[in-house]
Design an enzyme around this catalytic site. Structure first.
Site, PDB file in Angstrom:
ATOM      1  N   SER A   1       0.868  -1.175   0.000  1.00 44.37           N
ATOM      2  CA  SER A   1       0.000   0.000   0.000  1.00 44.37           C
ATOM      3  C   SER A   1       0.901   1.220   0.000  1.00 44.37           C
ATOM      4  CB  SER A   1      -0.915  -0.036   1.230  1.00 44.37           C
ATOM      5  OG  SER A   1      -1.807   1.046   1.241  1.00 44.37           O
TER       6      SER A   1
ATOM      7  N   VAL B   1      -7.121   4.420  10.627  1.00 43.11           N
ATOM      8  CA  VAL B   1      -5.897   4.708   9.868  1.00 43.11           C
ATOM      9  C   VAL B   1      -6.197   5.093   8.418  1.00 43.11           C
ATOM     10  CG1 VAL B   1      -4.560   3.192  11.350  1.00 43.11           C
ATOM     11  CG2 VAL B   1      -5.536   2.279   9.258  1.00 43.11           C
ATOM     12  N   GLU B   2      -5.160   5.602   7.742  1.00 43.47           N
ATOM     13  CA  GLU B   2      -5.220   6.083   6.357  1.00 43.47           C
ATOM     14  C   GLU B   2      -6.374   7.061   6.159  1.00 43.47           C
ATOM     15  OE1 GLU B   2      -4.872   3.292   3.195  1.00 43.47           O
ATOM     16  OE2 GLU B   2      -3.069   2.353   4.003  1.00 43.47           O
ATOM     17  N   GLY B   3      -6.488   8.006   7.092  1.00 42.08           N
ATOM     18  CA  GLY B   3      -7.558   8.989   7.072  1.00 42.08           C
ATOM     19  C   GLY B   3      -8.660   8.530   8.002  1.00 42.08           C
TER      20      GLY B   3
END
Length: 767
Positions: A163, A453-455
């Site tokens: 990712s 996570v990731e926003g």
């Protein structure tokens, strides 16, 4: 009559004569637009323009082209990918013992780490020319999802290097020298990467990261060179405790002008070996009872050469855009894969458990309260898998649709939360007692990880989906913003004038179109297909037009304040998201050949999405600050009220019955769920009990009737039931022998794990 003609002529002249139009309409609107234009920070602007648009733009336009939509190819595997899935992936899954990984070792066994590195699970996105697998997003998503049905900890360990991280950043932006050195090492497992962005006081607001890099001169390999003096303190970094190479995001400054006149260069990304002098791997985190490696990293006055910047000196200050462009793809695969695993696992195992677990002489899946939860699981999982496929299809086309991946990440992780909670409700005690047989517990505890996570999901829903979608997906707004920001004001006005006329026509068409569809119930809207789903295409087109109208009005009335009206923005984002999810459901139904067994799932999903679209519009109208405009919009779009209803009870019951029936439909809906043909396996024990009981269903019915007639005592189980039935001559010798095995499987399946005194107390953490 003459007055009417004069008015028509005046309007025609006003809009048709360019100079008159510019003077009386476009110039005042141009000034107004510049005043209300929301100010954007550099990080916001880069995030706003990163990535592509795809089907989201069609939905936002109010005129979705369903025929073109159906032409999008569903994701497929290459022969090489399929072979890997059938061989290496299955080998890995068989090696994973999640209870041991999480509860006993808090780490994957060395043989698993070695296998993952050797078989290049960390190198799915790295090109073959560098020794990687170069797998498609479809294969990446499938592999991570299937691993996650077995072990979230293992899935996270695999997904992170594939990712947002050094591998992807190097592939897209690295210099030839960087690629040739690092990518082969990442591909063969020589190096394990991590990427450090989040700081203690800077998460979603990356522009606030305190980590700095100062351009200066220093010693490197015995020579004085121009480089960067770094100071950082990062946390929540997955794989940091075991990483050998660190991707680092920091703010770069050039106070002495060694590179040029600009002092504040901006966010920059660099790649640093973790054994480099001054790099510190800090202590490990323990993220909600999961065993994946997550921890801290920091460094004080660490000097690195300029050519360690990813992409070299030319990419200094471009780090945030690089991250946004890469994140928009990775965000559509990794965390949605975990949510997909939750959906497949929950549907398959809850269906089995609901049949195996009996109460009052009936499978609990026959009780309406349980059926309501099962309907939610099956119907929601159908959307989860549909959304995964559609987003992956876009990525396989080479698109990087930032709004779609934001929607995918937010809604799939939220739906994953809904599904696992419903599954836990049905399983009750079976779900809360941890042990080797508990297939839900670790996934339940891991759900907030994906949410965060990731926003973080609150940020994604309230600021990103509509905030980015309103500009990227709208046919005119971004271009109008660019015209308004043009330093050549006269050229900007000319460009704005041409866009404004088109925008006015667009808005007028949406108003009258929405009103007509509201009056007619969208019955005259075209549908690309006939049959039971045709009405849904009509309604989605209607809601697409309504969104386009409402978004235009909201941005015109609120202007820059729209950015701060997060709850209103979130509701408009919800409408766009549910339009996308409903589209995904319809696309999957068509791609799968309109399977009759799927129709009840499709109906549940689409009724749910339309109902939530209606609720979002209702909330928007109720809270829009200009009450007159809110009332006018409501009347124009819903002249007879909002009539979208939640799925009916019989739909949930149909889903529940399907989930408790082995066969093609169940297998297609849960194909990512791994189970082993082993009565002691985490999921195998439930699957084997379920299939065995279904195979002996007629015998169980025979015994139940005999019980009602009083031929055998009530509430017997196991060996006692078999003995009583044999004595009453209700079973043959062969049937009794077979039923004994089935009862053993059933009793073991509804049982939970237990531990000898002192066993659990020995699990302590070092102080």
């Amino acid at each position: 009559m003459e007055i009417l003609i004069l008015l028509v002529v005046a309007v025609v002249l006003l809009f048709a004569v360019k100079e008159i139009r510019r003077s009386l309409i476009s110039r005042p609107m141009f000034g107004f637009f510049k005043r209300v234009l929301p100010p954007l920070s550099n990080t916001e602007r880069e995030a706003m323009t990163a990535g592509d648009v795809w089907w989201d733009a069609e939905l936002f336009s109010g005129r979705p082209d369903w025929h073109r939509f159906h032409q999008a190819k569903p994701p497929q595997f290459t022969d090489e990918e399929q072979a890997f899935i059938d061989d290496q992936l299955e080998q890995l899954l068989a090696m994973l013992d999640d209870f041991k990984i999480v509860q006993q070792d808090c780490d994957m066994p060395k043989k698993v780490w070695d296998f993952i590195r050797k078989e290049k699970f960390f190198a799915m996105i790295i090109g073959k020319e560098f020794g990687g697998l170069d797998f498609s997003p479809a294969a990446n998503s499938h592999i991570v999802s299937r691993i996650a049905t077995r072990s979230i900890s293992a899935a996270v360990s695999v997904m992170v290097p594939n990712s947002l991280g050094p591998g992807e950043l190097l592939t897209h932006y690295g210099t030839d020298e960087q690629k040739n050195y690092w990518l082969p090492r990442l591909a063969d497992g020589t190096d394990i990467p991590c990427f450090a962005l989040t700081a203690p006081e800077a998460g979603s607001d990356a522009g606030a990261i305190p980590d700095t890099g100062i351009i200066c001169k220093g010693a490197h390999e015995g020579k004085e060179v121009v480089g960067i003096r770094l100071n950082w303190d990062k946390r929540y970094i997955t794989l940091a405790p075991v990483a050998t190479v660190l991707g680092l995001a920091f703010k770069m400054y050039d106070p002495d002008g060694l590179l040029g006149e600009q002092e504040d260069i901006g966010i920059t990304c660099a790649l640093i070996p973790t054994d480099h002098e001054g790099v510190e791997t800090g202590e490990r985190h323990l993220p909600l009872n999961q065993a994946f490696m997550n921890g801290t990293t920091y460094g004080k006055d660490v000097f690195i050469p300029l050519d360690w910047i990813i992409g070299g000196q030319d990419y200094a200050g471009k780090g945030w855009r690089m991250l946004m462009e890469c994140l928009s793809a990775g965000r559509g695969i990794s965390l949605p894969a975990l949510a997909t695993a939750t959906g497949h696992l929950a549907q398959r195992m809850t269906g089995a458990y609901s049949y195996v677990r009996q109460q009052f002489g009936l499978p609990i899946g026959k009780f309406e309260g349980v059926q309501e939860a099962m309907g939610r699981i099956g119907g929601t999982n159908y959307t989860i898998e549909s959304m995964r496929r559609l987003t992956v299809a876009a990525l396989c086309e080479g698109k990087s649709p930032s709004v779609i991946t934001a929607m995918t990440k937010y809604h799939m992780t939220e739906m994953g939360r809904e599904v696992i909670e419903a599954a836990m409700d049905v399983h009750a005690g079976k779900g809360i007692q941890l042990g080797p047989k508990n297939y839900l517990g670790h996934g339940y505890m891991a759900t907030p990880v994906s949410i965060t996570v990731e926003g973080a999901n609150i940020l994604t829903r309230n600021l990103m989906i509509f905030g980015q979608g309103a500009t990227r997906c709208h046919p005119y707004v971004l271009k109008e913003m660019e015209a308004a920001a043009n330093p050549d004001e006269e050229q900007g006005l000319r460009d704005f004038d041409e866009l404004l006329i088109k925008h006015i026509g667009f808005a007028a068409s949406n108003f009258f179109g929405s009103f007509w569809m509201g009056l007619s119930g969208a019955r005259f809207n075209a549908s690309p297909i006939s049959g039971p789903t045709a009405r849904y295409y009509q309604q989605l087109t209607r809601m697409s037009r309504a969104l386009a109208l409402t978004a235009d009005v909201a941005m015109l009335v609120l202007g820059g304040d729209m950015k701060r009206k997060e709850m209103l923005s979130a509701r408009l984002g919800d409408i766009l998201s549910h339009l996308y999810m409903a589209s995904a459901v319809l696309k999957r139904y068509e791609d799968d050949g309109r399977q009759s067994g799927d129709l009840v799932f499709v109906e549940y999903a689409l009724e749910q999405h339309l109902n939530k679209i209606g609720a979002a519009f209702n909330g928007f109208f109720a809270n829009f600050p200009n009450r007159a405009i809110a009332w006018s919009l409501r009347v124009a779009i819903f002249p007879f009220g909002i009539r979208y209803k939640a799925p009916q009870d019989q739909v949930s019951q149909g889903i529940a019955d399907s989930m408790m029936e082995p066969g093609v439909t169940r297998d297609r809906h849960t194909f990512l769920c791994y189970w082993k043909d082993d009565a002691k396996d985490m999921t195998g024990h439930m699957e084997l009990a379920f299939t065995a009981m279904k195979a002996h269903e007629s015998i169980y019915k025979r015994l139940k009737k005999a019980e009602k007639r009083g031929e055998i005592p009530a509430d017997l189980a196991g060996d006692e039931l078999i003995k009583a039935a044999r004595k009453a001559e209700l079973l043959s010798a062969d049937e009794a022998k077979s039923m004994k095995k089935v009862e053993q499987l059933r009793i073991a399946a509804i049982g939970v794990d237990q531990f000898a005194p002192g066993t659990l107390e020995k699990r302590t953490f070092a102080k």
